[in-house]
Design an enzyme around this catalytic site. Structure first.
Site, PDB file in Angstrom:
ATOM      1  N   LYS A  92       0.819  -1.220   0.000  1.00  0.00           N
ATOM      2  CA  LYS A  92       0.000   0.000   0.000  1.00  0.00           C
ATOM      3  C   LYS A  92       0.848   1.264   0.000  1.00  0.00           C
ATOM      4  O   LYS A  92       0.488   2.263  -0.625  1.00  0.00           O
ATOM      5  CB  LYS A  92      -0.951  -0.002   1.205  1.00  0.00           C
ATOM      6  CG  LYS A  92      -2.067  -1.037   1.086  1.00  0.00           C
ATOM      7  CD  LYS A  92      -3.067  -0.920   2.226  1.00  0.00           C
ATOM      8  CE  LYS A  92      -4.206  -1.906   2.039  1.00  0.00           C
ATOM      9  NZ  LYS A  92      -5.214  -1.793   3.117  1.00  0.00           N
ATOM     10  N   LYS A 132      -7.259  -9.417  -8.067  1.00  0.00           N
ATOM     11  CA  LYS A 132      -8.529  -9.527  -7.333  1.00  0.00           C
ATOM     12  C   LYS A 132      -9.487  -8.402  -7.720  1.00  0.00           C
ATOM     13  O   LYS A 132      -9.052  -7.288  -8.019  1.00  0.00           O
ATOM     14  CB  LYS A 132      -8.274  -9.449  -5.821  1.00  0.00           C
ATOM     15  CG  LYS A 132      -7.872 -10.767  -5.187  1.00  0.00           C
ATOM     16  CD  LYS A 132      -7.743 -10.636  -3.683  1.00  0.00           C
ATOM     17  CE  LYS A 132      -9.089 -10.484  -2.999  1.00  0.00           C
ATOM     18  NZ  LYS A 132      -8.979 -10.489  -1.530  1.00  0.00           N
ATOM     19  N   LYS A 139     -12.339  -2.548  -5.003  1.00  0.00           N
ATOM     20  CA  LYS A 139     -13.038  -1.254  -4.963  1.00  0.00           C
ATOM     21  C   LYS A 139     -12.160  -0.135  -5.499  1.00  0.00           C
ATOM     22  O   LYS A 139     -12.666   0.897  -5.937  1.00  0.00           O
ATOM     23  CB  LYS A 139     -13.440  -0.922  -3.514  1.00  0.00           C
ATOM     24  CG  LYS A 139     -14.487  -1.836  -2.934  1.00  0.00           C
ATOM     25  CD  LYS A 139     -14.817  -1.487  -1.491  1.00  0.00           C
ATOM     26  CE  LYS A 139     -13.790  -1.989  -0.526  1.00  0.00           C
ATOM     27  NZ  LYS A 139     -14.197  -1.836   0.882  1.00  0.00           N
TER      28      LYS A 139
END
Length: 340
Positions: free
Chosen positions: A115, A199, A202
């Site tokens: 991240k 994956k 969002k």
């Protein structure tokens, strides 16, 4: 040896729309678990602000997640459904765990590296210490089981390490349970409709990469029609399917929504092209998801009622967490007056 009450905890971040991957990978299993265990389901808004959030969008997203949970079948009377920031024990226990966890443990967390990326030095301290807050989320309720996907197993291991170190450092064996993972089933990994190696997410900039739980029937059909595939017809065996990630993803979604196996889907569609398969997949998806989307939109239209549900859940959560936190403070040796 202390026996802890079986209790399930799970949290979902209020960032962006919940999608088909969240539903098949987690929420559907949450609905099943509510009939077997005492469950707490938390909208983890403290985790959300580890990166910048627009305040109005954050409030809307918290309510949207709660509405989606209920639309999918989570009963807020049977479960405890709440948002994290309304229960102070999460943040208070997280500080304690900041003083228990070791830097070396956090440095091994692969999700922070992913991240933070190249901007590691500009990442917030909250993003770095995120796993300690996750441990507090779980252990504030002495939860014994946590539904996790593969990408969260490392964080749960850290929660177990923190619990064990707290118990050892203050010589209180079994004070905190070592929470066990509830590994979710075969449908837990739903991949992007634009790239079968990633994956469903969002955060993907393309809305065509995912099926949102609020999408209407036409949008669902259009997204599956545009989903990336290869030119070959569907194979006969699962071994052949392994080499074709986009095809495998669509077959897995069909199987999960239809309540059947991927092998059975191949028996039905082997040798047929995607021009024939995709409309059937869209039909199954619309039948399953359209009622959820309609109910989510109905609930979202009454934010005051959603807020009331979350407030009632927070009161129930606080009633479990606060006495545990009081025990923690006693163990550590803090001087504090008892709350009435």
């Amino acid at each position: 040896m202390t026996s802890h009450t079986p209790r399930v905890f799970s949290g979902v971040q209020p960032t962006g729309n919940l999608h088909l991957g969240n539903y098949l990978g987690a929420i559907r299993q949450f609905v099943a678990l509510q009939h077997q265990h005492e469950c707490l389901y938390c909208v983890v808004d403290l985790h959300a602000i580890t990166v910048w959030q627009d305040p109005k969008e954050l409030k809307d997203a918290i309510r949207s997640v709660a509405a989606a949970f209920m639309a999918c079948g989570l009963d807020p009377e049977k479960n405890i459904l709440f948002n994290q920031s309304q229960v102070p024990a999460h943040a208070e226990l997280a500080w304690i765990f900041n003083c228990v966890a070791r830097l070396g443990w956090l440095n091994r967390m692969t999700q922070f590296k992913e991240k933070a990326g190249k901007n590691r030095e500009n990442a917030s301290v909250g993003l770095y210490a995120y796993p300690n807050l996750m441990a507090a989320d779980i252990l504030a309720y002495r939860a014994t089981h946590v539904p996790v996907g593969e990408d969260q197993k490392q964080h749960l291991e850290l929660s177990r390490d923190i619990a064990a170190k707290f118990n050892n450092d203050w010589n209180v064996p079994d004070f905190f349970p070592l929470p066990e993972p509830l590994i979710l089933g075969e449908a837990a990994r739903v991949m992007s409709l634009r790239d079968g190696s990633k994956k469903m997410s969002k955060s993907d900039p393309s809305d065509y990469s995912r099926i949102n739980l609020t999408d209407d029937a036409d949008t669902i059909a259009q997204k599956f029609r545009k989903a990336r595939t290869d030119p070959a017809p569907l194979p006969e065996t699962l071994d052949e399917l392994k080499e074709r990630p986009e095809a495998a993803n669509l077959v897995g979604i069909y199987a999960a929504l239809a309540g059947t196996s991927r092998a059975d889907v191949l028996r039905e569609f082997a040798g047929k092209g995607f021009a024939e398969f995709k409309p059937k997949l869209a039909e199954v998806a619309v039948d399953h998801l359209a009622p959820i989307a309609a109910e989510a939109r109905r609930l979202a239209a009454d934010p005051a009622e959603i807020d009331a549900v979350l407030a009632r859940g927070a009161d129930r959560a606080d009633a479990i967490a606060q006495p545990i936190l009081d025990e923690v403070y006693d163990v550590i040796g803090f001087v504090r007056s008892r709350r009435s």
